[in-house]
Design a protein around this motif. Sequence first.
Motif, PDB file in Angstrom:
ATOM      1  N   ASP A   1      71.133 -97.662-116.687  1.00  0.00           N
ATOM      2  CA  ASP A   1      71.185 -98.385-117.953  1.00  0.00           C
ATOM      3  C   ASP A   1      72.096 -99.599-117.819  1.00  0.00           C
ATOM      4  OD1 ASP A   1      70.713 -98.954-120.595  1.00  0.00           O
ATOM      5  OD2 ASP A   1      71.339 -96.993-121.353  1.00  0.00           O
TER       6      ASP A   1
ATOM      7  N   LYS B   1      67.356-101.034-126.241  1.00  0.00           N
ATOM      8  CA  LYS B   1      66.948-102.161-125.376  1.00  0.00           C
ATOM      9  C   LYS B   1      65.563-102.650-125.781  1.00  0.00           C
ATOM     10  CE  LYS B   1      67.630 -99.917-121.431  1.00  0.00           C
ATOM     11  NZ  LYS B   1      68.173 -98.661-122.030  1.00  0.00           N
TER      12      LYS B   1
ATOM     13  N   ASP C   1      65.891 -97.098-116.567  1.00  0.00           N
ATOM     14  CA  ASP C   1      65.129 -97.895-117.531  1.00  0.00           C
ATOM     15  C   ASP C   1      64.916 -99.309-117.012  1.00  0.00           C
ATOM     16  OD1 ASP C   1      64.983 -95.858-119.365  1.00  0.00           O
ATOM     17  OD2 ASP C   1      66.398 -96.737-120.808  1.00  0.00           O
TER      18      ASP C   1
END
Length: 339
Positions: A110, A210, A144
């Motif tokens: 992340d 995000k 991610d």
Amino acid sequence: MVDAYINDLVKEQEIPGAVLIVQQQERRLFSGSYGAYTAEDGSEQAILSNTLFDLASLTKVVATLPSILLLMSRNQVNVTDSVQTYLPDFKYPFMTIQHLLQHCSGLPADLTPVVKRHHKRDIMQEVLASDVVCQPNEQVLYSDLGMIILGKVIEKVTGNSLKSFVEQEIFKPWSMHHTCFQLPEHTRRLAASTEMVADQFVQGIVHDEKALLLDGIAGSAGLFSCAEDLAKYAEIWLGIKQQTVIPYDWLELAYTKTFKTRGLGFEVWGGDDASFCFGRRWSKGSFGHTGFTGTSIWMDPVQKVFVILLTNAVHYGRNTNMSKIREKLHTMIYEKLLI
């Protein structure tokens, strides 16, 4: 037994509700919808079989993965190509499309600091500028960031937004008519609300921060869908239903081309982990994915069985027991419905 277990979970407030589908070949073994949620306007709404859910990280395999596979099948992307082939300004020349798909790129999980809904940040710029925490192929580190970059690669190659490419090229021909990024305002009320933010439940707007700051469209999160659409997706992936969009060999590659526990995007059961969030009874080579909101898809290519579980577990807060719930439920499904 399965029915009673989910009803108990709702009663004990482990989850607000759920939609579950279990199918083998073309035979529906089980389907049910349970519970209710508090909508954005404060009203109580029942969870129905057609309720839309924020898929969270299921987006990675429902949108990003098939888009990349389609481009690969058209020779527009090669899995061994460097990311720099498509994004020349990317700073790591040896990081490939395959590294990103298999979560072994070395990119962190992340961004730091963690993104909050109220932040004003250029997420894409931060992702592309991220420093690796290890070298490619050293370890599986679920990220991610790699999937966000893949979303960007898809946009660069196609000259289209990820949203319009995947909706036109994948979801439309696969008859997944209720699956999309950026829910239109009039359909948001059909979505199970997720978490409370500033004294109001988030409904029909993406939960992932995000993705939110990327206008609701990201390679890592942002999709909304319903259980029946995901059943169509699973039928195609297991070859139960025929289609002409992506050759089946390419779909198969996604769960057979593995690095440790990861296929191309999917988590793949190797048969030997001490514990596994989908339970240990399934055929070796079974594959699937989870989403933080409480969603999951699990597919067994040997028995041609799939399980779609959609919940909005984060409705009660982020500290959920979804990992234990998933393991118990999927083991129960195997033992009660398949054996």
